[in-house]
Scaffold this motif. Structure first.
Motif, PDB file in Angstrom:
ATOM      1  N   THR A  20      13.055  -7.143   6.746  1.00  0.00           N
ATOM      2  CA  THR A  20      12.952  -5.732   6.383  1.00  0.00           C
ATOM      3  C   THR A  20      12.545  -5.576   4.921  1.00  0.00           C
ATOM      4  O   THR A  20      11.728  -4.719   4.584  1.00  0.00           O
ATOM      5  N   ASP A  27       4.806  -2.172   2.772  1.00  0.00           N
ATOM      6  CA  ASP A  27       4.591  -0.721   2.831  1.00  0.00           C
ATOM      7  C   ASP A  27       4.077  -0.228   1.484  1.00  0.00           C
ATOM      8  O   ASP A  27       3.103   0.523   1.394  1.00  0.00           O
ATOM      9  N   GLN A  47       4.727   0.475   8.966  1.00  0.00           N
ATOM     10  CA  GLN A  47       5.534   1.698   9.008  1.00  0.00           C
ATOM     11  C   GLN A  47       6.227   1.849  10.357  1.00  0.00           C
ATOM     12  O   GLN A  47       7.411   2.216  10.419  1.00  0.00           O
ATOM     13  N   MET A  48       5.518   1.571  11.437  1.00  0.00           N
ATOM     14  CA  MET A  48       6.085   1.710  12.770  1.00  0.00           C
ATOM     15  C   MET A  48       7.260   0.744  12.972  1.00  0.00           C
ATOM     16  O   MET A  48       8.307   1.132  13.509  1.00  0.00           O
ATOM     17  N   VAL A  51      10.313   2.000  11.074  1.00  0.00           N
ATOM     18  CA  VAL A  51      10.949   3.106  11.794  1.00  0.00           C
ATOM     19  C   VAL A  51      11.727   2.572  12.991  1.00  0.00           C
ATOM     20  O   VAL A  51      12.849   3.017  13.266  1.00  0.00           O
ATOM     21  N   GLU A  52      11.166   1.614  13.703  1.00  0.00           N
ATOM     22  CA  GLU A  52      11.865   1.002  14.842  1.00  0.00           C
ATOM     23  C   GLU A  52      13.189   0.380  14.411  1.00  0.00           C
ATOM     24  O   GLU A  52      14.159   0.393  15.159  1.00  0.00           O
ATOM     25  N   GLY A  54      15.009   1.466  12.062  1.00  0.00           N
ATOM     26  CA  GLY A  54      15.882   2.500  11.507  1.00  0.00           C
ATOM     27  C   GLY A  54      15.778   2.621  10.004  1.00  0.00           C
ATOM     28  O   GLY A  54      16.647   3.221   9.363  1.00  0.00           O
ATOM     29  N   GLU A  55      14.732   2.081   9.436  1.00  0.00           N
ATOM     30  CA  GLU A  55      14.516   2.151   7.990  1.00  0.00           C
ATOM     31  C   GLU A  55      13.623   3.335   7.660  1.00  0.00           C
ATOM     32  O   GLU A  55      12.916   3.862   8.516  1.00  0.00           O
ATOM     33  N   LYS A  56      13.643   3.720   6.397  1.00  0.00           N
ATOM     34  CA  LYS A  56      12.784   4.808   5.939  1.00  0.00           C
ATOM     35  C   LYS A  56      11.547   4.221   5.272  1.00  0.00           C
ATOM     36  O   LYS A  56      11.652   3.331   4.431  1.00  0.00           O
ATOM     37  N   THR A  57      10.402   4.764   5.639  1.00  0.00           N
ATOM     38  CA  THR A  57       9.160   4.347   4.992  1.00  0.00           C
ATOM     39  C   THR A  57       9.023   5.100   3.668  1.00  0.00           C
ATOM     40  O   THR A  57       9.764   6.054   3.403  1.00  0.00           O
ATOM     41  N   MET A  60       8.422   8.717   4.332  1.00  0.00           N
ATOM     42  CA  MET A  60       9.630   9.450   4.717  1.00  0.00           C
ATOM     43  C   MET A  60      10.478   9.750   3.485  1.00  0.00           C
ATOM     44  O   MET A  60      11.005  10.859   3.341  1.00  0.00           O
TER      45      MET A  60
END
Length: 95
Positions: A20, A27, A47-48, A51-52, A54-57, A60
Motif C-alpha cells: 500500500t 499515485d 487508484q483503483m 480504493v479496493e 480501502g485507502e484514499k487516493t 480523494m
C-alpha cells in the motif's frame, strides 16, 4: 494508445502485488508525471487498487480538503456564523 488486454492484466497483477505504501508513492508519481494514455491507464489502475484496499487516493484527499475549506469559508461570513449558532441551539434542544 492503450495497453493490450494481456499487458493490462499483467500490469494489474504486478500493481496489485505492491504494498500500500508503494501504491501511494506511485499515485503521487503518476499524478505528476504522466505523458500519454498508457500512463493515465497505469495511474487509474493504482487508484483503483488503493480504493479496493480501502485507502484514499490523492484525488480523494484533495476533494476532502476542498470540502473542508468550503465549509470553513461558509462559516467565516456573518450569515454562516448565524446559521452555525442556530444549528448549535437546535442540537442542544434535541439533546
Amino acid at each position: 494508445m492503450c495497453l493490450e488486454p494481456e499487458n493490462h492484466m499483467e500490469w494489474y497483477k504486478r500493481t496489485k502485488a505492491l504494498s500500500t505504501e508503494r501504491l501511494h508513492k506511485l499515485d503521487l508519481y503518476w499524478r505528476d508525471n504522466f505523458e500519454n494514455s498508457v500512463h493515465q491507464e497505469l495511474h487509474s489502475m493504482v487508484q483503483m487498487i488503493l480504493v479496493e484496499r480501502g485507502e484514499k487516493t490523492l484525488e480523494m484527499q484533495r476533494q476532502e480538503k476542498i470540502q473542508e475549506l468550503n465549509r470553513s469559508l461558509q462559516l467565516s461570513n456573518p450569515f454562516g456564523r448565524v446559521l452555525s449558532e442556530i444549528n448549535v441551539l437546535f442540537n442542544r434542544r434535541l439533546n
